[in-house]
Write a protein that holds these residues in place. Structure first.
Motif, PDB file in Angstrom:
ATOM      1  N   MET A   1       0.804  -1.218   0.000  1.00 15.77           N
ATOM      2  CA  MET A   1       0.000   0.000   0.000  1.00 15.77           C
ATOM      3  C   MET A   1       0.842   1.276   0.000  1.00 15.77           C
ATOM      4  O   MET A   1       0.529   2.225  -0.734  1.00 15.77           O
ATOM      5  CB  MET A   1      -0.968  -0.008   1.194  1.00 15.77           C
ATOM      6  N   PRO A   2       1.928   1.367   0.799  1.00 16.12           N
ATOM      7  CA  PRO A   2       2.745   2.586   0.731  1.00 16.12           C
ATOM      8  C   PRO A   2       3.344   2.836  -0.656  1.00 16.12           C
ATOM      9  O   PRO A   2       3.529   3.992  -1.058  1.00 16.12           O
ATOM     10  CB  PRO A   2       3.842   2.325   1.774  1.00 16.12           C
ATOM     11  N   VAL A   3       3.630   1.773  -1.396  1.00 18.32           N
ATOM     12  CA  VAL A   3       4.165   1.936  -2.748  1.00 18.32           C
ATOM     13  C   VAL A   3       3.092   2.513  -3.669  1.00 18.32           C
ATOM     14  O   VAL A   3       3.354   3.435  -4.453  1.00 18.32           O
ATOM     15  CB  VAL A   3       4.683   0.593  -3.297  1.00 18.32           C
ATOM     16  N   LEU A   4       1.878   1.999  -3.569  1.00 17.44           N
ATOM     17  CA  LEU A   4       0.780   2.534  -4.380  1.00 17.44           C
ATOM     18  C   LEU A   4       0.483   3.979  -4.006  1.00 17.44           C
ATOM     19  O   LEU A   4       0.104   4.787  -4.868  1.00 17.44           O
ATOM     20  CB  LEU A   4      -0.469   1.661  -4.218  1.00 17.44           C
ATOM     21  N   GLU A   5       0.660   4.306  -2.723  1.00 15.08           N
ATOM     22  CA  GLU A   5       0.470   5.694  -2.297  1.00 15.08           C
ATOM     23  C   GLU A   5       1.533   6.597  -2.931  1.00 15.08           C
ATOM     24  O   GLU A   5       1.235   7.695  -3.418  1.00 15.08           O
ATOM     25  CB  GLU A   5       0.534   5.790  -0.776  1.00 15.08           C
ATOM     26  N   LYS A   6       2.779   6.153  -2.935  1.00 22.26           N
ATOM     27  CA  LYS A   6       3.857   6.923  -3.542  1.00 22.26           C
ATOM     28  C   LYS A   6       3.584   7.186  -5.019  1.00 22.26           C
ATOM     29  O   LYS A   6       3.922   8.254  -5.553  1.00 22.26           O
ATOM     30  CB  LYS A   6       5.180   6.165  -3.384  1.00 22.26           C
TER      31      LYS A   6
ATOM     32  N   ALA B   1      -4.756   1.982  12.694  1.00 26.39           N
ATOM     33  CA  ALA B   1      -4.599   1.504  11.315  1.00 26.39           C
ATOM     34  C   ALA B   1      -4.442   2.666  10.348  1.00 26.39           C
ATOM     35  O   ALA B   1      -4.859   3.798  10.628  1.00 26.39           O
ATOM     36  CB  ALA B   1      -5.788   0.646  10.908  1.00 26.39           C
ATOM     37  N   HIS B   2      -3.831   2.360   9.217  1.00 19.38           N
ATOM     38  CA  HIS B   2      -3.814   3.262   8.070  1.00 19.38           C
ATOM     39  C   HIS B   2      -4.877   2.762   7.101  1.00 19.38           C
ATOM     40  O   HIS B   2      -4.891   1.582   6.739  1.00 19.38           O
ATOM     41  CB  HIS B   2      -2.452   3.263   7.382  1.00 19.38           C
ATOM     42  N   ARG B   3      -5.761   3.649   6.692  1.00 20.95           N
ATOM     43  CA  ARG B   3      -6.815   3.283   5.734  1.00 20.95           C
ATOM     44  C   ARG B   3      -6.435   3.820   4.359  1.00 20.95           C
ATOM     45  O   ARG B   3      -6.209   5.023   4.182  1.00 20.95           O
ATOM     46  CB  ARG B   3      -8.163   3.833   6.173  1.00 20.95           C
ATOM     47  N   TYR B   4      -6.376   2.916   3.381  1.00 16.78           N
ATOM     48  CA  TYR B   4      -5.978   3.288   2.024  1.00 16.78           C
ATOM     49  C   TYR B   4      -7.193   3.229   1.098  1.00 16.78           C
ATOM     50  O   TYR B   4      -7.882   2.205   1.014  1.00 16.78           O
ATOM     51  CB  TYR B   4      -4.883   2.357   1.516  1.00 16.78           C
ATOM     52  N   GLU B   5      -7.441   4.350   0.399  1.00 17.22           N
ATOM     53  CA  GLU B   5      -8.533   4.439  -0.559  1.00 17.22           C
ATOM     54  C   GLU B   5      -7.969   4.808  -1.928  1.00 17.22           C
ATOM     55  O   GLU B   5      -6.960   5.515  -2.027  1.00 17.22           O
ATOM     56  CB  GLU B   5      -9.552   5.485  -0.123  1.00 17.22           C
ATOM     57  N   LEU B   6      -8.630   4.346  -2.967  1.00 15.56           N
ATOM     58  CA  LEU B   6      -8.184   4.656  -4.322  1.00 15.56           C
ATOM     59  C   LEU B   6      -8.384   6.136  -4.629  1.00 15.56           C
ATOM     60  O   LEU B   6      -9.421   6.721  -4.306  1.00 15.56           O
ATOM     61  CB  LEU B   6      -8.957   3.813  -5.340  1.00 15.56           C
TER      62      LEU B   6
END
Length: 223
Positions: free
Chosen positions: A77-82, A108-113
């Motif tokens: 997820m951090p890579v997709l965020e970058k 938690a860290h919540r990741y959204e598109l």
């Protein structure tokens, strides 16, 4: 008695072309041959030729426990965020942490598109089958599109319970998203790197089934 006249040369050519057209029209779409299997795999890849990441449901939460275990999402997820494909916010989630079903609240860290990431969230049903059940997901996050390079071969068709099946071996071409070339992405998603690098050489296999309309990819029946 007059001798028979020779047919005009043009008429002979026309007859030959007509005969060839008739023979071409007689090709059966049920034959297990290169032409039919090429058509089948082309149709299959046109509908299902996406290389996807089994990230069906968003948002995705990554807890402190996930980070401690270096889970797949905690790494990816951090890579997709970058890359600007997801955005992250802080939250808390409840997770079952004991055999008695007790729940614990975790940071938690919540990741959204993001809007850019939504472009790669393909809304086509994905069937995940196990020994006990089959689950259909409405969409998946996909990073490349495959098309047919060439059919390499196929197994001898087998008929069981009135259904004839085989499997087709083929190589592929690939059109990956531009950010799949990023070094961090390739380290976090090694399977994608392998498939991208295997274009034209890596062989894939797809099961096919004979129907009254010809050979159809087995995956279309798994719903």
């Amino acid at each position: 008695m007059k001798p028979l006249s020779k047919p005009a040369r043009g008429a002979g050519i026309a007859a030959s072309l007509f005969a060839a057209a008739l023979l071409a029209g007689c090709h059966s779409k049920t034959e297990p041959d290169m032409e039919n299997f090429t058509s089948t795999i082309n149709s299959y890849l046109a509908e299902r030729g996406h290389l996807c990441m089994a990230k069906y449901d968003w948002p995705i939460d990554v807890t402190t426990a996930d980070n401690a275990m270096h889970s797949r999402d905690s790494v990816q997820m951090p890579v997709l965020e970058k890359l600007g494909l997801v955005k992250e916010t802080d939250t808390t989630v409840e997770r079952v942490t004991g055999e008695d079903g007790a729940k614990t609240t975790l940071q938690a860290h919540r990741y959204e598109l993001t809007d850019e990431g939504q472009k790669y969230y393909i809304h086509k049903p994905v069937v995940v089958a196990t020994a006990s059940q089959s689950v259909t997901h409405p969409a998946d996050f996909c990073v490349a599109t495959l098309t047919l390079d060439k059919v390499v071969g196929w197994d001898a068709p087998q008929t069981q319970d009135g259904t004839t099946k085989t499997s087709v071996l083929f190589t592929y071409k690939i059109d990956p998203a531009p950010w799949t070339q990023d070094a961090d992405f390739r380290r976090a998603f090694p399977m994608v790197e392998r498939v991208v690098e295997g274009a034209g050489t890596m062989q894939l296999r797809e099961g096919v089934r004979l129907t009254s309309d010809g050979w159809v990819a087995e995956e279309f029946f798994q719903r």
